[in-house]
Design a protein around this motif. Structure first.
Motif, PDB file in Angstrom:
ATOM      1  N   ALA A 477       0.843  -1.200   0.000  1.00 25.35           N
ATOM      2  CA  ALA A 477       0.000   0.000   0.000  1.00 25.35           C
ATOM      3  C   ALA A 477       0.883   1.256   0.000  1.00 25.35           C
ATOM      4  O   ALA A 477       0.629   2.210  -0.751  1.00 25.35           O
ATOM      5  CB  ALA A 477      -0.915  -0.005   1.219  1.00 25.35           C
ATOM      6  N   LEU A 478       1.935   1.233   0.830  1.00 22.09           N
ATOM      7  CA  LEU A 478       2.837   2.396   0.868  1.00 22.09           C
ATOM      8  C   LEU A 478       3.509   2.596  -0.488  1.00 22.09           C
ATOM      9  O   LEU A 478       3.635   3.712  -0.993  1.00 22.09           O
ATOM     10  CB  LEU A 478       3.921   2.193   1.939  1.00 22.09           C
ATOM     11  CG  LEU A 478       3.458   2.146   3.394  1.00 22.09           C
ATOM     12  CD1 LEU A 478       4.647   1.949   4.325  1.00 22.09           C
ATOM     13  CD2 LEU A 478       2.717   3.427   3.769  1.00 22.09           C
ATOM     14  N   GLU A 479       3.942   1.494  -1.075  1.00 23.10           N
ATOM     15  CA  GLU A 479       4.627   1.571  -2.366  1.00 23.10           C
ATOM     16  C   GLU A 479       3.653   2.027  -3.462  1.00 23.10           C
ATOM     17  O   GLU A 479       4.021   2.832  -4.327  1.00 23.10           O
ATOM     18  CB  GLU A 479       5.251   0.206  -2.692  1.00 23.10           C
ATOM     19  CG  GLU A 479       5.905   0.079  -4.057  1.00 23.10           C
ATOM     20  CD  GLU A 479       7.009   1.085  -4.320  1.00 23.10           C
ATOM     21  OE1 GLU A 479       7.459   1.781  -3.398  1.00 23.10           O
ATOM     22  OE2 GLU A 479       7.405   1.202  -5.498  1.00 23.10           O
ATOM     23  N   GLY A 480       2.413   1.537  -3.409  1.00 18.50           N
ATOM     24  CA  GLY A 480       1.409   1.949  -4.400  1.00 18.50           C
ATOM     25  C   GLY A 480       1.215   3.456  -4.350  1.00 18.50           C
ATOM     26  O   GLY A 480       1.157   4.128  -5.387  1.00 18.50           O
ATOM     27  N   GLY A 494      -0.578   5.958   1.558  1.00 18.44           N
ATOM     28  CA  GLY A 494      -0.738   4.550   1.892  1.00 18.44           C
ATOM     29  C   GLY A 494      -0.911   4.394   3.394  1.00 18.44           C
ATOM     30  O   GLY A 494      -0.274   5.116   4.176  1.00 18.44           O
ATOM     31  N   PHE A 495      -1.780   3.502   3.804  1.00 17.82           N
ATOM     32  CA  PHE A 495      -2.021   3.280   5.234  1.00 17.82           C
ATOM     33  C   PHE A 495      -2.087   1.790   5.536  1.00 17.82           C
ATOM     34  O   PHE A 495      -2.536   1.006   4.684  1.00 17.82           O
ATOM     35  CB  PHE A 495      -3.377   3.875   5.671  1.00 17.82           C
ATOM     36  CG  PHE A 495      -3.540   5.330   5.354  1.00 17.82           C
ATOM     37  CD1 PHE A 495      -2.888   6.290   6.106  1.00 17.82           C
ATOM     38  CD2 PHE A 495      -4.344   5.738   4.306  1.00 17.82           C
ATOM     39  CE1 PHE A 495      -3.040   7.642   5.822  1.00 17.82           C
ATOM     40  CE2 PHE A 495      -4.502   7.083   4.012  1.00 17.82           C
ATOM     41  CZ  PHE A 495      -3.842   8.035   4.768  1.00 17.82           C
ATOM     42  N   GLU A 499      -5.354   1.314  10.379  1.00 20.02           N
ATOM     43  CA  GLU A 499      -5.103   2.691  10.822  1.00 20.02           C
ATOM     44  C   GLU A 499      -6.130   3.684  10.280  1.00 20.02           C
ATOM     45  O   GLU A 499      -6.259   4.790  10.796  1.00 20.02           O
ATOM     46  CB  GLU A 499      -3.714   3.150  10.366  1.00 20.02           C
ATOM     47  CG  GLU A 499      -2.572   2.818  11.310  1.00 20.02           C
ATOM     48  CD  GLU A 499      -2.711   3.517  12.656  1.00 20.02           C
ATOM     49  OE1 GLU A 499      -2.925   2.791  13.650  1.00 20.02           O
ATOM     50  OE2 GLU A 499      -2.628   4.758  12.731  1.00 20.02           O
ATOM     51  N   LEU A 500      -6.834   3.277   9.238  1.00 19.26           N
ATOM     52  CA  LEU A 500      -7.742   4.202   8.558  1.00 19.26           C
ATOM     53  C   LEU A 500      -8.693   4.871   9.565  1.00 19.26           C
ATOM     54  O   LEU A 500      -8.898   6.077   9.547  1.00 19.26           O
ATOM     55  CB  LEU A 500      -8.541   3.402   7.517  1.00 19.26           C
ATOM     56  CG  LEU A 500      -8.955   4.114   6.240  1.00 19.26           C
ATOM     57  CD1 LEU A 500      -7.764   4.748   5.543  1.00 19.26           C
ATOM     58  CD2 LEU A 500      -9.635   3.128   5.296  1.00 19.26           C
ATOM     59  N   PRO A 513     -10.797   7.486  -4.089  1.00 26.63           N
ATOM     60  CA  PRO A 513     -10.804   6.034  -4.263  1.00 26.63           C
ATOM     61  C   PRO A 513      -9.814   5.365  -3.310  1.00 26.63           C
ATOM     62  O   PRO A 513      -8.752   5.920  -3.032  1.00 26.63           O
ATOM     63  CB  PRO A 513     -10.383   5.834  -5.714  1.00 26.63           C
ATOM     64  CG  PRO A 513     -10.022   7.156  -6.254  1.00 26.63           C
ATOM     65  CD  PRO A 513     -10.454   8.215  -5.306  1.00 26.63           C
ATOM     66  N   VAL A 514     -10.220   4.196  -2.818  1.00 29.54           N
ATOM     67  CA  VAL A 514      -9.362   3.445  -1.888  1.00 29.54           C
ATOM     68  C   VAL A 514      -8.984   2.124  -2.562  1.00 29.54           C
ATOM     69  O   VAL A 514      -9.853   1.306  -2.877  1.00 29.54           O
ATOM     70  CB  VAL A 514     -10.097   3.185  -0.559  1.00 29.54           C
ATOM     71  CG1 VAL A 514      -9.247   2.288   0.354  1.00 29.54           C
ATOM     72  CG2 VAL A 514     -10.412   4.505   0.152  1.00 29.54           C
ATOM     73  N   PHE A 515      -7.686   1.953  -2.802  1.00 31.15           N
ATOM     74  CA  PHE A 515      -7.186   0.681  -3.341  1.00 31.15           C
ATOM     75  C   PHE A 515      -6.882  -0.227  -2.159  1.00 31.15           C
ATOM     76  O   PHE A 515      -6.032   0.110  -1.325  1.00 31.15           O
ATOM     77  CB  PHE A 515      -5.917   0.909  -4.163  1.00 31.15           C
ATOM     78  CG  PHE A 515      -6.164   1.643  -5.452  1.00 31.15           C
ATOM     79  CD1 PHE A 515      -6.237   3.028  -5.483  1.00 31.15           C
ATOM     80  CD2 PHE A 515      -6.342   0.943  -6.636  1.00 31.15           C
ATOM     81  CE1 PHE A 515      -6.477   3.708  -6.666  1.00 31.15           C
ATOM     82  CE2 PHE A 515      -6.584   1.610  -7.833  1.00 31.15           C
ATOM     83  CZ  PHE A 515      -6.661   2.995  -7.846  1.00 31.15           C
TER      84      PHE A 515
END
Ligand code: M6R
Length: 604
Positions: A477-480, A494-495, A499-500, A513-515
């Motif tokens: 997620a961080l890398e995305g 990225g989270f 944590e969201l 949008p949330v991937f």
């Protein structure tokens, strides 16, 4: 970080210099310049802007000569103007210099030189170097000695290449910034990196810190700063010039994303034996890691995300492991001793932050290992040992294929370390290794069937882009998000999915949008977190296998083959690389050379 090229030989220097600069543009593209010995002194053409613009100016002029230097700049001291572009000279243009790095004592040197009548025309730290050389020449020293004296005056990091009017010689030195020499019969090249001259030769001398090299038509002479000879043998690099070109692709980034099946197969070749459930790392016999009590992985940017992935797999393999940002290491490094293995994860092997952390760990007594793509890089040479990820040259500033190869190498290392410590690997290698051997094919499947272009179109007008994941899905997620912001210039974060609800959920709207990345570990929780965002109106894009429950819940789906969690993250990351690429392409961004960034960050 900037790109240096130099040429000595019978051929026209200009063509080699411009080709070299184009090949090095990933190191900097704010401004560029060349200088050649044209028979009546040094002729220079330099300007702000990309190498293409320099080429146009050069074509209008008449630069000719066999010996020359060139530079492509990523600004540190002074904005990207024509004046600040390299090469820099003294007032008489008798000395021309290109430089990569930071001269820390340039302000004092500049003052000292000004007191002696020197006039400066740029804001750069580099300009002190030609003035210093000229100062020593005026004192009556020979060019080579004047160069050594000037280098001796510098504090900081540098790769420097200089020439003196009417001499068919290049003088070069390195300390803390990379510099290599290419040799093809009686043609010689100096460059910051091998791809600069890969069209011409694969025979390379990797210079080391403290080296001074004198290059003329008869050959190269390597010495230390005092002039004592040092032995540096040429090595043959196995990078193919084809690999350094764009081929049929519009951008290096897309080409490199598509190279992942091949680069991964290269990384694995000879290292895994799926039938016997064995991992073999060249240079590391059985028991090599038996004394390792804990592991620290140090890295920056994308490599840090690979390090997070590696630390996670190590901890799952019962090895105490932490991933640390290299640039924070000096202020927050946990204690080390001789049983601590500190792994520098760095594609280039030249990232200043990572090298400094590596040096600090070594000075404190840790055992060090570099996981890098570049044979002969500073990290590879300075660490006690090196493991090469064999991804081939990566030119796009956005790291893609090297992330995949880093992740796979760290996965193998984790199993080797735990096997050496505990007598057996933590994972069931009889299932993990066959999956690993199928990873190149699985990536191929992702590349062939991806819906990334549609997803990029569908969400192109959004305000922010969020990426969530748990476990091995978290570094993905961080890398995305890093990839997305780096090349689209759109806001992305990225989270950890859990944590969201601890703050970021306040940002969630129908325009964010949330991937959601599903890797097969506590996916139910990640799905719940994604639904929490969806309830607030955010579209959810599930990155998961086709038969995953998230597909029914999500608004859109990016498919990955069903595999072990260790590999699911890798496959999900390929989908996210593609989404970033197509989103940036829709926006018309300069994908391979995003603004303000450079491939190799050799300053702190
Ligand atoms: O060469 P390194 O792996 O040490 O580079 C570290 C980062 O600068 C690098 O990964 C950077 O974050 C990339 N541009 C991201 O795509």
């Amino acid at each position: 970080m900037c790109g240096i090229i130099g040429h000595v030989g019978d051929d026209d220097a200009i063509e080699t210099l411009l080709t070299g600069l184009e090949n090095l543009e990933y190191r900097g593209y704010d401004s560029a310049g060349v200088a050649v010995q044209n028979g009546s002194g040094i002729a220079i053409e330099k300007r702000s802007g990309e190498v293409e613009e320099l080429k146009d100016s050069v074509e209008e002029g008449s630069l000719k000569g066999h010996v020359g230097i060139g530079h492509t700049r990523w600004s540190t001291h002074g904005p990207p103007t024509d004046e600040n572009a390299h090469p820099h000279t003294d007032e008489t243009t008798d000395v021309a210099v290109v430089h990569n790095g930071i001269i820390e004592n340039y302000a004092e040197l500049k003052e000292w030189l000004k007191e002696r009548g020197c006039e400066f025309t740029s804001d750069t730290d580099t300009e002190v170097i030609p003035h210093l050389i000229q100062y020593y020449l005026d004192e009556g020293l020979e060019s080579e000695t004047a160069f050594r004296e000037a280098i001796d005056d510098l504090e900081g990091s540098y790769a420097v290449t200089a020439m003196v009017s009417d001499e068919h010689v290049l003088y070069a030195a390195r300390k803390g910034s990379p510099l290599v020499v290419g040799i093809e019969d009686d043609e010689f090249f100096l460059a910051s990196d091998v791809p600069a001259f890969l069209e011409y030769t694969d025979s390379v001398v990797f210079l080391e810190d403290g080296d001074v090299v004198i290059v003329d038509e008869s050959g190269i002479e390597c010495t230390d700063l005092d002039g004592n000879p040092v032995r540096r043998e040429p090595e043959t690099v196995d990078w193919d010039p084809e690999q350094a070109g764009k081929g049929e692709f519009d951008h290096f980034m897309l080409k490199e994303i598509h190279e992942q099946p091949t680069s991964l197969a290269q990384a694995l070749e000879g290292r895994i034996d799926p039938e016997r459930g064995r991992i073999r790392l060249e240079g590391f016999g059985p028991g090599s890691f038996e004394d390792v009590d804990s592991v620290q992985l140090i890295a920056c940017g994308t490599s840090y995300h690979a390090a997070l992935y590696g630390a996670f797999t190590l901890r799952q393999a019962d090895v105490e492991a932490t991933a640390l940002l290299a640039n924070e290491y000096s202020v927050s490094a946990p204690p080390v001793d001789e049983n601590t293995l500190v792994i520098a994860v760095t594609q280039s092997g030249e990232t200043a932050d990572t090298l400094n952390a590596l040096r600090e760990a070594a000075a404190d007594g840790a055992r060090t290992l570099a996981v890098t793509n570049v044979v002969g890089s500073t990290a590879a040479r300075e660490a006690d040992d090196a493991v090469f990820i064999r991804a081939g040259p990566e030119i796009g500033v956005a790291a893609t294929k090297t992330f995949s190869s880093q992740v796979v190498m760290l996965t193998l290392l984790a199993q080797r370390i735990t096997a050496d410590r505990h007598g057996q690997p933590a994972a069931d290698l009889e299932s993990l290794l066959p999956e690993l051997s199928h990873a190149p094919g699985a990536i191929e499947t992702v590349l062939e069937g991806t819906d990334a272009p549609d997803i990029a179109d569908r969400y192109e007008d959004s305000r922010s882009y969020f990426f969530i994941g748990r476990g091995l899905g978290y570094p993905v997620a961080l890398e995305g998000a890093l990839k997305f912001k780096e090349i689209t210039y759109e806001h992305a974060e990225g989270f950890a999915s859990g944590e969201l609800k601890h703050g970021p959920l306040a940002l969630v709207t129908p325009e964010t949008p949330v991937f959601a990345v599903f890797v097969g570990e506590e996916d139910e929780k990640t799905l719940k977190n994604a639904e929490e965002a969806q309830t607030r109106g955010a579209p959810v894009i599930a990155v998961c296998p086709d038969d995953h429950r998230a597909v029914d819940v999500a608004d859109a789906h990016l498919s990955i083959p069903d595999t072990e969690p260790e590999l699911a993250g890798l496959l999900a990351n390929v989908q996210l690389q593609l989404v970033s690429y197509y989103a940036a392409d829709n926006l018309g961004r300069p994908i391979d050379k995003p603004r303000n960034l450079a491939k190799s960050v050799t300053v702190e």
